[in-house]
Design a protein around this motif. Structure first.
Motif: not given
Length: 567
Positions: A31, A33-34, A454-455, A458, A461
């Motif tokens: 993953p 990071h935001q 969000e997870r 991530r 992404y």
């Protein structure tokens, strides 16, 4: 097979392990990071769409050509977002926004594609509704299946296109497709059926195609003189060498000049002729209908009908969407009991509901409820949405790496549990889940929903940054993670709120949720529990944790939504 199984057991085991290992490598594993989130993947995806865009016939790529409503939605949203940032033009309408000189403009790609589909043979020119895909690059000859999952999203996209352009063609498509859905695809119990076959009497397309002789026998000379050139019956056969599949071959203005009539006269003759052809076609042997009622596909149609009802102010379309939702809630949703958590079922046919629901069922239905609440807010729908979100987190979420599995944690054991991120014929379950959970989180203030979204983003992404093609659902969720949607809460007398609501419905505001909440609504989350002022409407405009002072003038609210405030 049995002999090979016993004699080559070691080889089979090795191959099986290699397959399972290959499946595991298909899943995102590192993953981001935001802080890495940016609009870069969205811009890259639009560049790729522009590179594959067919500037003449619309659509993306060559034959066979599919509608791709999720890509079209991304194009429309991105146009609105860019206009908002460029010139504070968030409240939009009118075809003047389309610059024909720039074929890679997201708005032009979407509008041109929708327009070409509407006049093509992929659209049923007599009965409404879209077929599954076009076998050619021109939208002329379809694979004649009609799928519920395609028509629901297209209803929403044509409604959006009408708001942006006011093109009457788009309004006609919405009217006819909604009518087809209610006439042919909705059960007496409320749920929507799955599909219509391509074949009738063992021949593909037989129900839909014509010969000029047959059409001429049904129409008056005046009607045929308009219908034949309009539908291409005066041209060469276009289906299997001896039949004509109807499409819009010539415009009414051109036909009017040839016939020496006014456009209005020709329009009336076309309407009469079309009604005669449709009535005659209704007497034919009909294609088979798949009468399974699937939760996920119903959710897509509920979304489309709710969006169309809101844009065009059609209570009967809203009633159709509500009937389908009531069927799902009453038949396919099982309330929590002792030792058993609340859950959805995936399918129902002939009164029998069964099979554990999948990620798409929960995610699509959650998104449908959020769309429906914007059309007609009911506290009961918000409660149902929260129940679905809780079940989604409990049964599908991966608390370690993030994202959602396609099957629930208590599903039968499979050799692989995928986390679908790629849009196929239907949107990505992870993309829709992330998008809907974010929106519900902003409405309710529940941070767990936003955190789960969000997870998910991530997790995906790195894939989006490397190759965003085909991930439009996740890209739209990414867009709202970077810049949260605005939430507009209307409180006041229902009659006056309806006037505000209708004015706002005429604007294309894809990154704004508008909730008109009746005075008697109870058990609301803090953001929605705004005070009701007697004999006046007040609007609160919020984004994230910031809200503007209440607005009590509709003109002022429209100005706020045109501006870049709260951004």
């Amino acid at each position: 097979v049995a002999q090979f199984y016993h004699s080559e057991r070691a080889q089979i085991t090795q191959q099986g392990e290699a397959i399972v290992s290959g499946f595991a490598r298909m899943q995102p594993a590192s993953p981001a990071h935001q802080s890495e989130f940016s609009a870069g993947p969205i811009d890259t995806a639009l560049e790729h769409l522009a590179a594959s865009f067919d500037a003449r016939y619309g659509g993306f790529g060559a034959a066979p050509k599919f509608p791709h409503p999720t890509d079209l939605e991304l194009c429309l949203r991105r146009h609105a977002q860019s206009r908002m940032h460029q010139d504070a033009g968030g409240v939009q309408g009118g075809a003047g926004a389309i610059d024909a000189a720039h074929q890679d403009d997201p708005l032009r790609m979407a509008i041109h594609t929708l327009g070409r589909m509407a006049v093509g043979g992929i659209y049923d020119q007599l009965g409404g509704g879209f077929c599954r895909y076009s076998v050619d690059a021109y939208w002329l000859i379809p694979h004649f299946e009609k799928m519920l999952y395609g028509n629901g999203p297209l209803l929403a996209r044509y409604s959006d296109a009408w708001v942006l352009t006011r093109d009457p063609l788009f309004a006609e498509v919405v009217e006819e497709t909604a009518s087809w859905t209610m006439r042919e695809m909705q059960s007496a119990a409320g749920g929507y059926y799955s599909s219509l076959d391509a074949d009738s009497e063992h021949e593909e397309g037989k129900f839909y195609v014509w010969t000029p002789q047959h059409a001429r026998a049904l129409l008056s000379d005046e009607e045929y003189a308009v219908c034949a050139p309009f539908y291409g019956l005066d041209q060469a056969a276009n289906f299997e060498g001896g039949h004509w599949h109807l499409h819009v071959a010539r415009g009414l203005d051109q036909i009017a000049k040839t016939e020496g009539r006014s456009t209005q006269e020709c329009s009336a003759l076309l309407a009469r002729g079309r009604a005669r052809l449709f009535a005659a076609r209704e007497q034919r042997v009909r294609p088979g209908r798949d009468e399974k009622i699937l939760t996920s596909w119903n959710a897509l149609m509920i979304t489309g009908m709710a969006r169309a009802a809101r844009v065009f102010g059609r209570p009967e379309w809203l009633a159709s969407a509500r009937a389908a939702l009531d069927f799902i809630r009453g038949t396919l949703w099982q309330e929590a009991q002792e030792q058993q958590r609340a859950r959805l079922l995936a399918t129902c046919k002939d009164g029998r509901a069964h099979l554990n629901a999948y990620l798409d069922d929960y995610a699509f239905l959650l998104a449908a409820l959020i769309e429906l609440m914007q059309t007609d807010f009911r506290s009961r729908d918000l409660e149902f949405a929260e129940d679905l979100a809780e079940a989604l987190l409990e049964q599908f979420n991966d608390p370690g790496l993030g994202g959602f599995f396609f099957t629930s944690h208590d599903h039968e054991q499979l050799i692989h549990r995928p986390k679908p991120g790629y849009d196929s014929a239907t949107p990505s379950g992870n993309g829709v889940a992330a998008f809907a959970l974010q929106r519900l989180g902003h409405i309710t203030g529940e941070s767990r929903y936003i955190d789960a979204a969000e997870r998910t983003l991530r997790l995906f992404y790195p894939v989006l940054a490397q190759q965003p093609n085909g991930y439009a659902s996740l890209l739209m969720a990414l867009e709202e993670a970077i810049e949260p949607p605005r939430v507009v809460v209307l409180r006041g007398p229902e009659g006056q709120m309806h006037q505000w609501r209708r004015a706002l419905d005429q604007a294309y505001l894809p990154a704004t949720l508008i909730l008109a909440i009746a005075p008697e609504a109870a058990d609301l989350p803090p953001l929605l529990a705004k005070p009701v002022v007697p004999d006046a409407v007040n609007a609160w405009v919020c984004q994230g944790v910031t809200c503007l002072a209440p607005v009590d003038k509709l003109e002022h609210l429209l100005d706020v939504l045109k501006s870049d405030k709260l951004r």
